[in-house]
Design an enzyme around this catalytic site. Structure first.
Site, PDB file in Angstrom:
ATOM      1  CB  SER A 110     -23.727  -0.755  39.784  1.00 22.04           C
ATOM      2  OG  SER A 110     -24.908  -0.823  40.552  1.00 22.04           O
ATOM      3  CG  HIS A 156     -23.315  -3.135  42.965  1.00 16.71           C
ATOM      4  ND1 HIS A 156     -23.215  -1.760  42.954  1.00 16.71           N
ATOM      5  CD2 HIS A 156     -22.204  -3.579  43.595  1.00 16.71           C
ATOM      6  CE1 HIS A 156     -22.095  -1.391  43.554  1.00 16.71           C
ATOM      7  NE2 HIS A 156     -21.466  -2.482  43.941  1.00 16.71           N
ATOM      8  CG  ASP A 185     -18.675  -0.523  45.424  1.00 20.53           C
ATOM      9  OD1 ASP A 185     -17.589  -0.399  46.021  1.00 20.53           O
ATOM     10  OD2 ASP A 185     -19.220  -1.623  45.235  1.00 20.53           O
TER      11      ASP A 185
END
Length: 201
Positions: A21, A48, A141
């Site tokens: 991310s 992401h 995540d």
């Protein structure tokens, strides 16, 4: 949990899934820098990005790497030696016949695409012949997905939190289960190269 690659890795891996991310583009660039031509292992990445923005990740990394780089499409089969990026706004899964599936199901941990979704589906498809790498990021995540890879007998590797631009994601993964490797990017790259060397032979 290993902090250094003290012995050669002998595990055969047929696919690698990667998640990142915040800070992920730089981390991936370091991890994948100058991969050797003739690379064999297919790799799929969830990074992401804001859903409303078009992704140029495939084009950016295609200019940097000597291997084919593509944005994954629905029903596209995974091809040896290629790198695939999840498109923004879709969950990316790997089916048991080892092709991609895209879906618009609700976000997981505020993320779509979700690292957990990719990793869990890949664990079902590849079982112990899968490796999962989780890098820098600002949410949880990937922790559950990496654990699913572990339960399926696959190899799990996490970026050293002290090195990560944002350590939240690596720390969440370590809290969920003890990965096979917790390493700085330079050594994660060595691990990736060792997996490729085993695959070649």
């Amino acid at each position: 949990m290993k902090r250094h690659l003290r012995s050669p890795v002998r595990k055969r891996v047929d696919a690698v899934v990667l998640g990142a991310s915040a800070g992920g583009i730089d981390a991936l660039s370091t991890l994948l820098h100058d991969l050797p031509a003739g690379w064999h292992i297919p790799m799929a990445v969830v990074l992401h990005l804001p859903e409303e923005h078009e992704s140029h990740l495939a084009e950016i990394f295609a200019q940097r790497l000597p291997i084919p780089v593509r944005e994954a499409n629905d029903k596209m089969p995974l091809t040896d030696g290629s790198l695939y990026f999840a498109p923004p706004g879709y969950h990316l899964s790997i089916e048991r016949e080892r092709s991609f599936s895209l879906s618009c199901e609700p976000p997981v941990l505020f993320s779509r695409p979700s690292i957990d979704v990719l990793m869990a589906s890949a664990a079902d498809a590849y079982g112990p012949a899968l490796a999962g790498f989780l890098l820098t990021g600002a949410n949880d995540d990937g922790a559950e997905g990496l654990h699913r890879i572990h339960l399926a007998g696959g190899l799990t590797a996490v970026q050293e939190p002290k090195e990560a631009q944002i350590p939240t994601m690596p720390l969440a993964a370590i809290a969920r289960h003890i990965p096979d490797y917790v390493l700085p990017l330079r050594e994660l790259r060595n691990l990736l190269l060792q997996l490729e060397a085993v695959r070649e032979h």
